[in-house]
Motif scaffolding. Structure first.
Motif, PDB file in Angstrom:
ATOM      1  N   GLU A   1     -23.071  -1.854 -19.018  1.00 41.71           N
ATOM      2  CA  GLU A   1     -23.875  -2.178 -20.201  1.00 41.71           C
ATOM      3  C   GLU A   1     -25.338  -2.302 -19.784  1.00 41.71           C
ATOM      4  O   GLU A   1     -26.220  -1.779 -20.458  1.00 41.71           O
ATOM      5  N   ASN A   2     -25.576  -2.947 -18.662  1.00 37.31           N
ATOM      6  CA  ASN A   2     -26.953  -3.095 -18.189  1.00 37.31           C
ATOM      7  C   ASN A   2     -27.551  -1.743 -17.830  1.00 37.31           C
ATOM      8  O   ASN A   2     -28.759  -1.541 -17.923  1.00 37.31           O
ATOM      9  N   MET A   3     -26.688  -0.825 -17.394  1.00 39.59           N
ATOM     10  CA  MET A   3     -27.150   0.499 -17.017  1.00 39.59           C
ATOM     11  C   MET A   3     -27.328   1.403 -18.226  1.00 39.59           C
ATOM     12  O   MET A   3     -27.668   2.572 -18.114  1.00 39.59           O
ATOM     13  N   GLY A   4     -27.060   0.861 -19.415  1.00 36.71           N
ATOM     14  CA  GLY A   4     -27.226   1.650 -20.619  1.00 36.71           C
ATOM     15  C   GLY A   4     -26.105   2.602 -20.996  1.00 36.71           C
ATOM     16  O   GLY A   4     -26.310   3.505 -21.793  1.00 36.71           O
ATOM     17  N   LEU A   5     -24.925   2.414 -20.435  1.00 41.17           N
ATOM     18  CA  LEU A   5     -23.818   3.319 -20.748  1.00 41.17           C
ATOM     19  C   LEU A   5     -22.978   2.861 -21.934  1.00 41.17           C
ATOM     20  O   LEU A   5     -22.218   3.636 -22.493  1.00 41.17           O
ATOM     21  N   ILE A   6     -23.109   1.614 -22.310  1.00 38.32           N
ATOM     22  CA  ILE A   6     -22.305   1.088 -23.405  1.00 38.32           C
ATOM     23  C   ILE A   6     -23.091  -0.025 -24.095  1.00 38.32           C
ATOM     24  O   ILE A   6     -23.868  -0.718 -23.454  1.00 38.32           O
TER      25      ILE A   6
ATOM     26  N   LYS B   1     -25.528   8.245 -13.266  1.00 35.95           N
ATOM     27  CA  LYS B   1     -26.463   9.174 -13.889  1.00 35.95           C
ATOM     28  C   LYS B   1     -25.705  10.356 -14.486  1.00 35.95           C
ATOM     29  O   LYS B   1     -25.928  10.718 -15.640  1.00 35.95           O
ATOM     30  N   SER B   2     -24.822  10.951 -13.696  1.00 34.30           N
ATOM     31  CA  SER B   2     -24.026  12.088 -14.161  1.00 34.30           C
ATOM     32  C   SER B   2     -23.134  11.685 -15.324  1.00 34.30           C
ATOM     33  O   SER B   2     -22.998  12.413 -16.302  1.00 34.30           O
ATOM     34  N   ILE B   3     -22.515  10.526 -15.205  1.00 32.99           N
ATOM     35  CA  ILE B   3     -21.627  10.049 -16.250  1.00 32.99           C
ATOM     36  C   ILE B   3     -22.381   9.902 -17.566  1.00 32.99           C
ATOM     37  O   ILE B   3     -21.916  10.328 -18.612  1.00 32.99           O
ATOM     38  N   ARG B   4     -23.549   9.321 -17.482  1.00 32.27           N
ATOM     39  CA  ARG B   4     -24.349   9.109 -18.689  1.00 32.27           C
ATOM     40  C   ARG B   4     -24.654  10.437 -19.375  1.00 32.27           C
ATOM     41  O   ARG B   4     -24.574  10.561 -20.593  1.00 32.27           O
ATOM     42  N   GLU B   5     -24.975  11.451 -18.571  1.00 30.44           N
ATOM     43  CA  GLU B   5     -25.286  12.774 -19.126  1.00 30.44           C
ATOM     44  C   GLU B   5     -24.064  13.406 -19.778  1.00 30.44           C
ATOM     45  O   GLU B   5     -24.153  13.950 -20.886  1.00 30.44           O
ATOM     46  N   LYS B   6     -22.936  13.331 -19.116  1.00 33.29           N
ATOM     47  CA  LYS B   6     -21.709  13.929 -19.651  1.00 33.29           C
ATOM     48  C   LYS B   6     -21.281  13.259 -20.948  1.00 33.29           C
ATOM     49  O   LYS B   6     -20.894  13.924 -21.912  1.00 33.29           O
ATOM     50  N   ILE B   7     -21.333  11.938 -20.962  1.00 31.82           N
ATOM     51  CA  ILE B   7     -20.948  11.200 -22.160  1.00 31.82           C
ATOM     52  C   ILE B   7     -21.879  11.593 -23.306  1.00 31.82           C
ATOM     53  O   ILE B   7     -21.455  11.765 -24.440  1.00 31.82           O
ATOM     54  N   GLU B   8     -23.143  11.733 -22.972  1.00 31.73           N
ATOM     55  CA  GLU B   8     -24.145  12.090 -23.964  1.00 31.73           C
ATOM     56  C   GLU B   8     -23.807  13.443 -24.607  1.00 31.73           C
ATOM     57  O   GLU B   8     -23.811  13.578 -25.830  1.00 31.73           O
ATOM     58  N   LEU B   9     -23.540  14.444 -23.761  1.00 33.45           N
ATOM     59  CA  LEU B   9     -23.208  15.779 -24.248  1.00 33.45           C
ATOM     60  C   LEU B   9     -21.947  15.768 -25.101  1.00 33.45           C
ATOM     61  O   LEU B   9     -21.910  16.348 -26.183  1.00 33.45           O
ATOM     62  N   LEU B  10     -20.920  15.102 -24.603  1.00 35.73           N
ATOM     63  CA  LEU B  10     -19.657  15.028 -25.318  1.00 35.73           C
ATOM     64  C   LEU B  10     -19.825  14.445 -26.711  1.00 35.73           C
ATOM     65  O   LEU B  10     -19.351  14.993 -27.702  1.00 35.73           O
ATOM     66  N   GLU B  11     -20.537  13.319 -26.789  1.00 38.07           N
ATOM     67  CA  GLU B  11     -20.734  12.676 -28.080  1.00 38.07           C
ATOM     68  C   GLU B  11     -21.644  13.465 -29.006  1.00 38.07           C
ATOM     69  O   GLU B  11     -21.512  13.410 -30.220  1.00 38.07           O
TER      70      GLU B  11
END
Length: 118
Positions: free
Chosen positions: A31-36, A70-80
DNA sequence: CTTCTGACA
DNA sequence: TGTCAGAA
């Protein structure tokens, strides 16, 4: 032991730990990293929606496969984003008749699956 | 009893 | 990331 009050599709962090396999420490860190971004109760406790849980499950999957945040954030972004585009297309009636020619092959399977539900 | 924030032997 | 403290 599990004395949660979870009804109505939102869950406290303890239940999210069980549903996702992540520790509360990791969940708060993401959450602090901005993923959720869970909502908060008046007492400042985190409340996760079903979508949040799905999102965290995907984060865990990617993490277990060696991806950095970093990679996870990008992938989640694209998927959504693509999911959002699909909803837009479907709800705007753009899929009438020529579906296969309107959407790229890479996401056609997902689109067809979504259409089967409606 | 569960969750929150901050901190680090 | 784990874990402990002190408060809510």
């Amino acid at each position: 032991m599990a004395a949660y009050t979870s009804l109505k599709g939102i869950y406290p962090i303890g239940m999210v730990e069980e549903k996702t396999g992540l520790t509360s420490r990791q969940i708060r860190y993401y959450e602090n990293m901005g993923l959720i971004s869970p909502i908060r109760t008046q007492g400042k406790q985190r409340r996760y929606t079903e979508k949040d849980v799905i999102r965290l499950t995907r984060i865990k999957y990617l993490k277990d496969n060696g991806f950095d945040l970093k990679s996870i954030r990008e992938k989640i972004e694209l998927l959504e984003k693509s999911t959002k585009d699909l909803d837009l297309m479907i709800n705007s009636g753009a899929t009438q008749g020529r579906l296969t020619s309107l959407y790229p092959v890479s996401n056609r399977a997902l689109l067809m699956k979504l259409l089967e539900k409606n």
